[in-house]
Enzyme design. Structure first.
Site, PDB file in Angstrom:
ATOM      1  N   ASP A 190       0.981  -1.164   0.105  1.00 12.11           N
ATOM      2  CA  ASP A 190       0.085  -0.124  -0.029  1.00 12.11           C
ATOM      3  C   ASP A 190       0.785   1.195   0.173  1.00 12.11           C
ATOM      4  O   ASP A 190       0.585   1.986  -0.768  1.00 12.11           O
ATOM      5  CB  ASP A 190      -1.030  -0.036   1.117  1.00 12.11           C
ATOM      6  CG  ASP A 190      -0.500   0.039   2.510  1.00 12.11           C
ATOM      7  OD1 ASP A 190       0.724  -0.331   2.535  1.00 12.11           O
ATOM      8  OD2 ASP A 190      -1.481  -0.177   3.400  1.00 12.11           O
ATOM      9  N   GLY A 239      -2.545  -7.950  14.211  1.00 15.49           N
ATOM     10  CA  GLY A 239      -2.531  -7.697  12.699  1.00 15.49           C
ATOM     11  C   GLY A 239      -3.837  -7.601  12.067  1.00 15.49           C
ATOM     12  O   GLY A 239      -3.907  -7.641  11.016  1.00 15.49           O
ATOM     13  N   SER A 284      -5.686  -4.788  12.691  1.00 16.43           N
ATOM     14  CA  SER A 284      -5.939  -3.150  12.661  1.00 16.43           C
ATOM     15  C   SER A 284      -6.804  -2.848  13.696  1.00 16.43           C
ATOM     16  O   SER A 284      -7.750  -2.043  13.360  1.00 16.43           O
ATOM     17  CB  SER A 284      -6.460  -3.109  11.203  1.00 16.43           C
ATOM     18  OG  SER A 284      -5.532  -3.373  10.279  1.00 16.43           O
ATOM     19  N   SER A 285      -6.358  -3.430  14.816  1.00 16.52           N
ATOM     20  CA  SER A 285      -7.268  -2.750  16.081  1.00 16.52           C
ATOM     21  C   SER A 285      -7.217  -1.112  16.215  1.00 16.52           C
ATOM     22  O   SER A 285      -8.117  -0.404  16.448  1.00 16.52           O
ATOM     23  CB  SER A 285      -6.898  -3.240  17.344  1.00 16.52           C
ATOM     24  OG  SER A 285      -5.445  -3.293  17.556  1.00 16.52           O
ATOM     25  N   SER A 286      -6.208  -0.558  15.748  1.00 18.91           N
ATOM     26  CA  SER A 286      -5.784   0.797  15.883  1.00 18.91           C
ATOM     27  C   SER A 286      -6.686   1.400  14.683  1.00 18.91           C
ATOM     28  O   SER A 286      -7.449   2.446  15.069  1.00 18.91           O
ATOM     29  CB  SER A 286      -4.411   1.216  15.928  1.00 18.91           C
ATOM     30  OG  SER A 286      -3.792   0.814  14.878  1.00 18.91           O
ATOM     31  N   GLU A 331      -2.592   7.842  12.697  1.00 18.70           N
ATOM     32  CA  GLU A 331      -1.640   6.781  13.149  1.00 18.70           C
ATOM     33  C   GLU A 331      -0.387   7.391  12.930  1.00 18.70           C
ATOM     34  O   GLU A 331       0.467   7.163  13.666  1.00 18.70           O
ATOM     35  CB  GLU A 331      -2.053   5.751  11.994  1.00 18.70           C
ATOM     36  CG  GLU A 331      -1.141   4.349  12.032  1.00 18.70           C
ATOM     37  CD  GLU A 331      -1.742   3.548  13.403  1.00 18.70           C
ATOM     38  OE1 GLU A 331      -2.912   3.540  13.524  1.00 18.70           O
ATOM     39  OE2 GLU A 331      -0.693   2.853  13.933  1.00 18.70           O
ATOM     40  N   ASP A 344      -5.460  -0.339   6.061  1.00 22.82           N
ATOM     41  CA  ASP A 344      -6.245  -0.353   7.156  1.00 22.82           C
ATOM     42  C   ASP A 344      -7.545   0.449   7.431  1.00 22.82           C
ATOM     43  O   ASP A 344      -8.440  -0.119   7.775  1.00 22.82           O
ATOM     44  CB  ASP A 344      -5.382  -0.576   8.561  1.00 22.82           C
ATOM     45  CG  ASP A 344      -4.044  -1.335   8.269  1.00 22.82           C
ATOM     46  OD1 ASP A 344      -4.146  -2.411   7.250  1.00 22.82           O
ATOM     47  OD2 ASP A 344      -3.308  -1.339   9.136  1.00 22.82           O
TER      48      ASP A 344
HETATM   49  C1  GLA Z   1       0.139  -2.358   8.465  1.00 20.40           C
HETATM   50  C2  GLA Z   1      -0.191  -1.149   7.865  1.00 20.40           C
HETATM   51  C3  GLA Z   1      -0.532  -1.117   6.810  1.00 20.40           C
HETATM   52  C4  GLA Z   1       0.115  -2.044   5.657  1.00 20.40           C
HETATM   53  C5  GLA Z   1       0.201  -3.303   6.334  1.00 20.40           C
HETATM   54  C6  GLA Z   1       1.113  -4.323   5.556  1.00 20.40           C
HETATM   55  O1  GLA Z   1      -0.987  -3.175   8.807  1.00 20.40           O
HETATM   56  O2  GLA Z   1      -0.804  -0.373   8.771  1.00 20.40           O
HETATM   57  O3  GLA Z   1      -0.735   0.302   6.089  1.00 20.40           O
HETATM   58  O4  GLA Z   1       1.158  -1.566   5.189  1.00 20.40           O
HETATM   59  O5  GLA Z   1       0.967  -3.295   7.571  1.00 20.40           O
HETATM   60  O6  GLA Z   1       0.472  -4.719   4.275  1.00 20.40           O
END
Ligand code: GLA
Length: 383
Positions: A34, A121, A123-125, A157, A169
Site C-alpha cells: 500500500d 495484525g 488493525s485494532s488501531s 496513526e 487498514d
Molecule cells: C500495516 C499497515 C498497513 C500495511 C500493512 C502491510 O497493517 O498499517 O498500511 O502497510 O501493515 O501490508
C-alpha cells in the site's frame, strides 16, 4: 457490546451518546504494497471497535476504555500524543485531524470497547481511528466524505502513533462491504468490490499471540528501504515515482549492484504487486487453489526477502503447508507477530484446530487462538 457501552456511557456521563462501530480487517493478498502505491485486497471483518460519544459544552475531553479499565482527561487546546496509553493516541490523534483541517472541535466524552484483538495484525488501531473520525464527523456536522475520513484516520496513526502506515487498514475499516473484498489501487484510490466466493473454503485466522517490539520501528525502516530503491532507479528513470512503476529489470540494473539488501526488499514488493493482480483473476475465476498458492508464495517473500515474519508465524505456515485441506496460508499485516490467514476447507477446520493448537503450544510455549472471519460492512452508526 452495544448495550454494555450504552449503559456505561449513560452511567458515567448522564446522557445518550451516538454509537459508531468500525471493524478490523483481513487482507487476502498484497502485503506491504500500500505505501508503495501498489494494490491490496482487504475486507472488513466481524470484529470491531465501538465508540460511544457525545459533545460537551466546554473544551474538556474525557476518554474511557472499558475493556482496559483505563481513562484519561485532557482539553481540546492540549491535544498531543501520549507515550503511555496507546489507545488514547488513536482517539486524540483522530480528533486532532479536525483541528488540522480547520474544523472547529469542541470537547467530547467517549467510551471505547473493542473485540478486535490488540497486536494481532487485524488493525485494532485503524478501527478505533475510523470510529472516532466517523463519530466526530456526525456530531460536529462536518459533512466529510468517507474517503476524506480515511485520510484523516491514517494521519492520526502517522502523527500520534508514529507508524508511517499505508492506507489499507483505514480504508478497509471505513469502506468494507459485506461478503466482498476490496481491490484497492493505492495510487489512484480507485477501488472495486469483488464478491468473496470461496467455494467451500473459509478464512481461518491463527493468532500467534505474540507481537515483537520490533514491529513499528522495522515497519518504518522497510518504508525507507523502499524509498531508497526508488531513489536509485529514478537517477536513470526520472518518470518512476514509486515501486509501482519499477520492474525487476530496473532492480537488476540500478539497485542490485548497489545493495543486495535493498534489492531483496524492493524485489519482494515488485513481485507482490504482480502476484496480487493475478491473484485477483484467480479469485474471480473461483480458482482458490491458484490463489492459495500465491498466498504461500507471499509468505515466503515476506519471511525471506522482506524479513518481517517471525518464528511463530513461520511455524504456523509450515504446519499447514502440506495439508491438502489448506489451500493457502501466510502471515498477515505489518508482521513480527499477529495472525496468519488460512484458506481452509470448511469441513476440515475442526480437525485442523484440534491438531495445530496443542502442537503450537508445545513448540512455541504460547497459546494459539483462532477466529473464523466473516466479511462485514465498514464503519457505521449503530445507535
Ligand atoms: C500495516 C499497515 C498497513 C500495511 C500493512 C502491510 O497493517 O498499517 O498500511 O502497510 O501493515 O501490508
Amino acid at each position: 457490546m452495544k448495550v454494555k457501552i450504552l449503559q456505561e456511557f449513560i452511567s458515567r456521563f448522564g446522557r445518550d451518546p451516538l454509537i459508531v462501530k468500525s471493524p478490523g480487517r483481513i487482507n487476502i493478498i498484497g502485503e506491504h504494497t500500500d505505501y508503495n502505491n501498489g494494490f491490496v485486497l482487504p475486507a472488513a471483518i466481524d470484529k470491531a471497535a465501538y465508540i460511544a460519544m457525545s459533545l460537551r459544552d466546554d473544551n474538556e475531553i474525557h476518554l474511557v476504555a472499558l475493556d482496559l479499565n483505563e481513562s484519561i482527561s485532557t482539553r481540546v487546546e492540549d491535544l498531543k500524543p501520549t507515550t503511555d496509553l496507546s489507545w488514547t493516541n488513536y482517539i486524540l490523534g483522530s480528533a486532532a485531524q479536525f483541528q488540522k483541517n480547520g474544523l472547529a472541535l469542541s470537547g467530547f466524552n467517549a467510551v471505547l470497547v473493542s473485540d478486535v484483538p490488540i497486536g494481532a495484525g487485524l488493525s485494532s488501531s485503524a478501527a478505533i481511528e475510523c470510529a472516532t473520525v466517523f463519530a466526530l464527523n456526525e456530531l460536529l456536522g462536518a459533512n466529510l466524505s468517507r474517503l476524506t475520513m480515511v485520510g484523516m484516520a491514517q494521519k492520526a496513526e502517522h502523527e500520534y502513533a508514529g507508524v508511517m502506515c499505508g492506507i489499507m487498514d483505514q480504508f478497509a475499516s471505513m469502506m468494507g462491504k459485506k461478503d466482498h473484498v476490496i481491490r484497492l489501487d493505492c495510487q489512484s484510490l480507485e477501488y472495486q468490490y469483488v464478491p468473496l466466493k470461496l467455494e467451500g473454503y473459509k478464512i481461518v485466522l491463527f493468532n500467534t499471540n505474540v507481537k515483537h517490539s520490533l514491529a513499528s520501528s522495522e515497519y518504518n525502516t522497510r518504508r525507507n528501504e523502499c524509498i531508497q530503491a526508488v531513489d536509485w532507479v529514478r537517477q536513470t528513470e526520472p518518470a518512476v515515482e514509486s515501486l509501482r512503476d519499477v520492474t525487476e529489470l530496473m532492480l537488476d540494473q540500478y539497485v542490485k549492484p548497489k545493495s543486495e539488501l535493498i534489492d531483496r526488499r524492493s524485489r519482494f514488493v515488485v513481485q507482490e504487486i504482480e502476484r496480487l493482480l493475478i491473484g485477483c483473476l484467480d479469485l474471480s475465476e473461483g480458482n482458490i487453489q491458484a490463489l492459495g498458492k500465491k498466498m504461500f508464495a507471499t509468505h515466503e517473500g515476506l519471511s525471506k526477502m522482506y524479513e518481517v515474519s517471525c518464528k511463530e508465524l513461520d511455524w504456523l505456515v509450515d504446519f499447514v503447508k502440506d495439508n491438502p485441506n489448506v489451500m493457502g496460508a501466510r502471515m498477515m499485516g505489518g508482521g513480527f507477530g499477529g495472525c496468519t490467514i488460512n484458506l481452509v476447507k470448511e469441513d476440515a477446520i475442526e480437525a485442523l484446530i484440534e491438531s495445530i493448537e496443542p502442537a503450537y503450544e508445545q513448540a512455541m510455549h504460547l497459546t494459539l487462538t483462532f477466529y473464523i472471519a466473516s466479511i462485514e460492512n465498514g464503519t457505521e452508526v449503530v445507535g
